[in-house]
Design a protein around this motif. Structure first.
Motif, PDB file in Angstrom:
ATOM      1  N   THR A  37       0.831  -1.183   0.000  1.00  0.00           N
ATOM      2  CA  THR A  37       0.000   0.000   0.000  1.00  0.00           C
ATOM      3  C   THR A  37       0.872   1.241   0.000  1.00  0.00           C
ATOM      4  OG1 THR A  37      -1.640  -1.189   1.283  1.00  0.00           O
ATOM      5  CG2 THR A  37      -1.824   1.210   1.228  1.00  0.00           C
ATOM      6  N   GLY A  39       2.662   4.600   0.765  1.00  0.00           N
ATOM      7  CA  GLY A  39       2.792   5.293   2.033  1.00  0.00           C
ATOM      8  C   GLY A  39       2.471   6.769   1.911  1.00  0.00           C
ATOM      9  N   PRO A  46       0.172   3.508  13.339  1.00  0.00           N
ATOM     10  CA  PRO A  46      -1.021   2.718  13.663  1.00  0.00           C
ATOM     11  C   PRO A  46      -1.387   2.860  15.135  1.00  0.00           C
ATOM     12  CG  PRO A  46       0.600   1.428  12.427  1.00  0.00           C
ATOM     13  CD  PRO A  46       1.270   2.693  12.838  1.00  0.00           C
ATOM     14  N   VAL A  58       4.083  -7.067   3.415  1.00  0.00           N
ATOM     15  CA  VAL A  58       5.250  -6.327   3.891  1.00  0.00           C
ATOM     16  C   VAL A  58       6.444  -7.069   3.312  1.00  0.00           C
ATOM     17  CG1 VAL A  58       6.481  -5.402   5.871  1.00  0.00           C
ATOM     18  CG2 VAL A  58       3.999  -5.689   5.987  1.00  0.00           C
ATOM     19  N   THR A 174       5.593  -1.553  16.142  1.00  0.00           N
ATOM     20  CA  THR A 174       4.773  -2.406  15.291  1.00  0.00           C
ATOM     21  C   THR A 174       5.568  -3.669  15.020  1.00  0.00           C
ATOM     22  OG1 THR A 174       3.616  -0.563  14.247  1.00  0.00           O
ATOM     23  CG2 THR A 174       3.643  -2.645  13.050  1.00  0.00           C
ATOM     24  N   TYR A 226       6.721   2.981  12.384  1.00  0.00           N
ATOM     25  CA  TYR A 226       6.180   2.290  11.213  1.00  0.00           C
ATOM     26  C   TYR A 226       5.011   3.086  10.640  1.00  0.00           C
ATOM     27  CZ  TYR A 226       3.882  -1.403   8.488  1.00  0.00           C
ATOM     28  OH  TYR A 226       3.286  -2.137   7.495  1.00  0.00           O
ATOM     29  N   ARG A 227       5.026   3.318   9.323  1.00  0.00           N
ATOM     30  CA  ARG A 227       3.948   4.051   8.651  1.00  0.00           C
ATOM     31  C   ARG A 227       3.306   3.256   7.535  1.00  0.00           C
ATOM     32  NH1 ARG A 227       5.228   6.835  12.411  1.00  0.00           N
ATOM     33  NH2 ARG A 227       5.182   9.109  12.580  1.00  0.00           N
ATOM     34  N   GLY A 228       3.771   2.054   7.299  1.00  0.00           N
ATOM     35  CA  GLY A 228       3.251   1.237   6.215  1.00  0.00           C
ATOM     36  C   GLY A 228       4.371   0.439   5.575  1.00  0.00           C
ATOM     37  N   PRO A 229       4.053  -0.454   4.629  1.00  0.00           N
ATOM     38  CA  PRO A 229       5.056  -1.360   4.064  1.00  0.00           C
ATOM     39  C   PRO A 229       6.170  -0.664   3.304  1.00  0.00           C
ATOM     40  CG  PRO A 229       2.989  -1.509   2.859  1.00  0.00           C
ATOM     41  CD  PRO A 229       2.701  -0.711   4.086  1.00  0.00           C
ATOM     42  N   ASP A 230       5.965   0.578   2.903  1.00  0.00           N
ATOM     43  CA  ASP A 230       7.039   1.299   2.222  1.00  0.00           C
ATOM     44  C   ASP A 230       7.683   2.346   3.134  1.00  0.00           C
ATOM     45  OD1 ASP A 230       4.817   2.910   2.277  1.00  0.00           O
ATOM     46  OD2 ASP A 230       5.092   3.717   0.262  1.00  0.00           O
TER      47      ASP A 230
END
Length: 267
Positions: A37, A39, A46, A58, A174, A226-230
């Motif tokens: 997804t 970023g 989260p 991820v 996370t 952590y803000r997302g998979p990227d």
């Protein structure tokens, strides 16, 4: 069942590798984006949870593979040559090096699928305190992996998190990991964001309370910001164990962990 201390789980791992796992920096420079997804630099972290939820894709987090079996969780850590992977020491010792591989983004029932291939582990570096005494506070390992057949580093393909060597014990992290097939037949990663503190029973460890981290999640990265998979943030430790699926512990990375990591960057 969950392990009752790192030594118990390490012995179990040496005895048998199951499909669900064992029983009983360089700098914070940006790394290539992993698929997932998109970023948003302004996205908030989260919210805290009491139970793990599906992690989605991820790409930089995966499993260790030994022949046809997979065990434990591992993740790519930012390094000069893009070839370093972090996991728990009890996951990476006692296994034959000639058949040990890292499979980022692994998922799927049974033997699963390998969307980014398998990356041969060339060397395993652990803290001497683990080698001599199996100290829980030293239950981390840094693996050096070979380039793929096209000469690419694993980091250039799936991205990485930046190592943090001086984080305090009070953090919001996370955690992303792969529970064993008994609790996760699709072999899909789960994640949880929670506030963590020093473990009152083990001063060298951090402690998280979040349900769903069964056997197989050992080695899962503990990520700050952590803000997302990227936008993975910084890795401050890896999951070592815990007495139940709710209670998990990790050794906080420090100067000794950095020394082990630096050996991996030169291997």
């Amino acid at each position: 069942m969950r392990r009752l201390g790192a030594v118990c789980r390490a012995v179990a791992l040496i005895m048998v590798v199951t499909s669900g796992g064992a029983g009983c920096g360089w700098s914070a420079a940006s790394s290539p984006q992993a698929e997932g997804t998109p970023g948003d630099e302004g996205a908030p972290p989260p919210g805290t949870r009491s139970s793990a939820v599906p992690a989605g894709k991820v790409a930089s987090v995966g499993v260790l593979v030994n022949g046809d079996d997979h065990n434990c969780t591992a993740s790519v850590v930012n390094s000069p040559r893009g070839n370093v992977v972090a996991t728990a020491a009890h996951c990476a010792t006692g296994l034959p090096l000639d058949s040990l591989e890292f499979a980022p983004g692994f998922s799927g029932a049974g033997k699963g699928t390998f969307p980014y291939g398998k990356w041969k582990v060339r060397a395993v570096q652990v803290d001497e305190r683990w080698t001599t005494d199996h100290e829980d506070g030293a239950d981390y390992a840094f693996l050096t992996v070979e380039p793929d057949a096209r000469g690419r580093s694993v980091q250039s393909v799936v991205g990485s998190s930046a190592p943090e060597w001086s984080a305090g014990p009070d953090q919001r992290v996370t955690v992303v990991g792969y529970p064993d097939e008994d609790h996760n037949p699709g072999n899909r990663p789960v994640m949880c964001t929670a506030d963590v503190h020093r473990d009152p029973d083990e001063a060298a460890m951090l402690r998280m309370e979040c349900a769903g981290f069964w056997v197989g999640t050992s080695g899962s990265p503990w990520l700050v910001d952590y803000r997302g998979p990227d936008r993975l943030g910084r890795i401050v430790g890896v999951l070592s164990g815990g007495d139940t699926d709710v209670e998990s512990t990790a050794a906080l990375f420090d100067a000794k962990a950095r020394s082990v990591y630096e050996r991996a960057t030169r291997a």
